[in-house]
Design a protein around this motif. Structure first.
Motif, PDB file in Angstrom:
ATOM      1  N   ILE A 131      18.213  58.935 -10.816  1.00 48.61           N
ATOM      2  CA  ILE A 131      17.239  59.338  -9.789  1.00 48.61           C
ATOM      3  C   ILE A 131      15.837  59.283 -10.392  1.00 48.61           C
ATOM      4  O   ILE A 131      15.596  59.846 -11.461  1.00 48.61           O
ATOM      5  N   THR A 132      14.914  58.630  -9.694  1.00 47.31           N
ATOM      6  CA  THR A 132      13.527  58.615 -10.172  1.00 47.31           C
ATOM      7  C   THR A 132      12.608  59.288  -9.152  1.00 47.31           C
ATOM      8  O   THR A 132      12.896  59.298  -7.955  1.00 47.31           O
ATOM      9  N   PRO A 136      17.189  52.409 -10.289  1.00 43.26           N
ATOM     10  CA  PRO A 136      17.631  53.740  -9.857  1.00 43.26           C
ATOM     11  C   PRO A 136      18.580  53.642  -8.659  1.00 43.26           C
ATOM     12  O   PRO A 136      18.514  52.697  -7.883  1.00 43.26           O
ATOM     13  N   ASP A 137      19.452  54.650  -8.524  1.00 45.61           N
ATOM     14  CA  ASP A 137      20.285  54.748  -7.320  1.00 45.61           C
ATOM     15  C   ASP A 137      19.468  55.361  -6.187  1.00 45.61           C
ATOM     16  O   ASP A 137      19.706  55.087  -5.014  1.00 45.61           O
ATOM     17  N   ARG A 142      17.326  52.640  -1.035  1.00 43.37           N
ATOM     18  CA  ARG A 142      17.082  53.320  -2.318  1.00 43.37           C
ATOM     19  C   ARG A 142      15.989  54.387  -2.198  1.00 43.37           C
ATOM     20  O   ARG A 142      16.026  55.396  -2.892  1.00 43.37           O
ATOM     21  N   TRP A 143      14.999  54.169  -1.347  1.00 43.28           N
ATOM     22  CA  TRP A 143      13.823  55.037  -1.303  1.00 43.28           C
ATOM     23  C   TRP A 143      13.949  56.122  -0.246  1.00 43.28           C
ATOM     24  O   TRP A 143      14.382  55.852   0.870  1.00 43.28           O
ATOM     25  N   VAL A 144      13.514  57.324  -0.584  1.00 42.47           N
ATOM     26  CA  VAL A 144      13.335  58.383   0.417  1.00 42.47           C
ATOM     27  C   VAL A 144      11.919  58.912   0.241  1.00 42.47           C
ATOM     28  O   VAL A 144      11.525  59.321  -0.853  1.00 42.47           O
ATOM     29  N   SER A 145      11.170  58.868   1.323  1.00 37.91           N
ATOM     30  CA  SER A 145       9.778  59.297   1.275  1.00 37.91           C
ATOM     31  C   SER A 145       9.675  60.758   1.708  1.00 37.91           C
ATOM     32  O   SER A 145      10.265  61.152   2.708  1.00 37.91           O
ATOM     33  N   ILE A 146       8.951  61.532   0.923  1.00 32.98           N
ATOM     34  CA  ILE A 146       8.812  62.961   1.201  1.00 32.98           C
ATOM     35  C   ILE A 146       7.328  63.300   1.279  1.00 32.98           C
ATOM     36  O   ILE A 146       6.554  62.903   0.398  1.00 32.98           O
ATOM     37  N   ASP A 147       6.947  64.038   2.310  1.00 35.29           N
ATOM     38  CA  ASP A 147       5.543  64.433   2.477  1.00 35.29           C
ATOM     39  C   ASP A 147       5.206  65.467   1.404  1.00 35.29           C
ATOM     40  O   ASP A 147       5.776  66.560   1.386  1.00 35.29           O
ATOM     41  N   ALA A 148       4.288  65.091   0.502  1.00 31.06           N
ATOM     42  CA  ALA A 148       3.973  65.962  -0.637  1.00 31.06           C
ATOM     43  C   ALA A 148       2.773  66.861  -0.366  1.00 31.06           C
ATOM     44  O   ALA A 148       2.268  67.511  -1.287  1.00 31.06           O
TER      45      ALA A 148
END
Ligand code: TYD
Length: 212
Positions: free
Chosen positions: A3-4, A126-127, A178-184
Motif C-alpha cells: 500500500i502506498t 502497489p496493490d 489501484r487508486w483511491v482518492s481521499i479528500d485531504a
C-alpha cells in the motif's frame, strides 16, 4: 499487500500513514512502515543529497536517477523481502511521486521515466495507492506552519504543484482499480477514518482480515 500513500506536500501523508500503521498493528496485522526517498541506510544518504537546499543546481535527470536509486535500494533490501514474508508494506510515497513530480511537474519524458522506474523496481507496483488530494495552496500553507523540515522540494513554484496535482489525477484515471482518492482537506480524524475504511475494504476483499 503493498500500500502506498501519495499526495501533494502538506497533504498529511506522513501523519495518516502512521495512523494507518497503528490501526493495522492494533488489528494484529504484520505490517511494515517505510518511506521515500530513504527507508534504508543508503537511501537516507541519497535523501540528504536530494533535500539539501544547497543543491539547487541538481539537473532534472540527476534528480530522477537519485530518487530511483533510493527506490531500487528500498525495493531490493526492504519491500520485496517483507512482501515475500507475507507482511503488509506501507510506503510514504513511491514511483507515482516520480511520475507526478518529475514527469508531470518538471515535464520529463514519461516513457523514459517509466522505463527507469521499471528498471529500479523490477516492475513492482502497489496493490493499493491512497491519494490524499488537496489544493496546493492549502498544502503549502500547512507545510509552512507545521514546523517540519523545509527542503529543496518545498521551494518549487505554485504552478509546479498544480501540474503535479493534475498529474496525480491523470495517473489515478489510468489505473482506477489501484487508486483511491481521499479528500485531504478534512480533519486528521476524518481523513484517517476514510483511509481506514478503504484499507479494511481491500483487506476483506483479499480475504486477509482479520489479520493474524
Ligand atoms: P518529504 O519531506 O518526504 O515530504 P512529504 O512529507 O511531502 O512526502 O519530501 C519528499 C519530497 O520529494 C516531496 O516534495 C516530493 C518529492 N519527491 C519527488 O519529487 N519525486 C519522487 O520520486 C519522490 C519519492 C519524492
Amino acid at each position: 499487500m503493498f500500500i502506498t500513500l501519495e499526495g501533494p506536500d502538506g497533504s498529511g501523508k506522513t501523519t495518516q500513514i502512521r495512523l494507518l500503521y497503528d490501526a493495522l498493528v492494533a488489528a494484529e496485522c504484520d505490517v511494515l512502515l517505510t518511506r521515500e526517498p530513504g527507508g534504508t541506510a543508503i537511501g537516507d544518504q541519497i535523501r540528504t543529497v536530494l533535500h539539501d537546499i544547497e543543491n539547487s543546481d541538481i539537473v532534472p535527470e540527476t534528480e530522477i536517477l537519485l530518487y530511483s536509486a533510493s527506490r531500487a535500494q528500498l525495493v531490493g533490501q526492504v519491500i520485496r523481502p517483507a512482501l515475500a514474508a507475507g507482511t503488509i508494506v506501507l510506503c510514504d510515497r513511491y514511483a507515482d511521486s516520480t511520475m507526478a513530480y518529475q514527469g508531470y511537474g518538471r515535464g520529463l519524458n514519461l516513457e523514459a521515466l517509466t522505463a527507469i522506474t521499471d528498471f529500479a523496481t523490477g516492475g513492482l507496483k502497489p496493490d493499493l495507492t491512497l491519494f490524499l488530494d488537496l489544493e496546493p495552496e492549502i498544502g503549502l500553507t500547512r507545510r509552512k506552519t507545521s514546523g517540519q523540515e523545509w527542503n529543496r522540494m518545498d521551494r518549487q513554484t505554485l504552478d509546479f504543484y498544480r501540474l503535479t496535482r493534475r498529474g496525480y489525477h491523470t495517473l489515478a484515471e489510468m489505473e482506477p482499480e489501484r487508486w483511491v482518492s481521499i479528500d485531504a482537506s478534512g480533519s486528521i480524524t476524518e481523513v484517517a477514518a476514510a483511509v481506514w475504511a478503504t484499507v479494511q475494504r481491500r483487506l476483506n476483499l483479499q480475504g486477509q482480515s482479520p489479520c493474524g
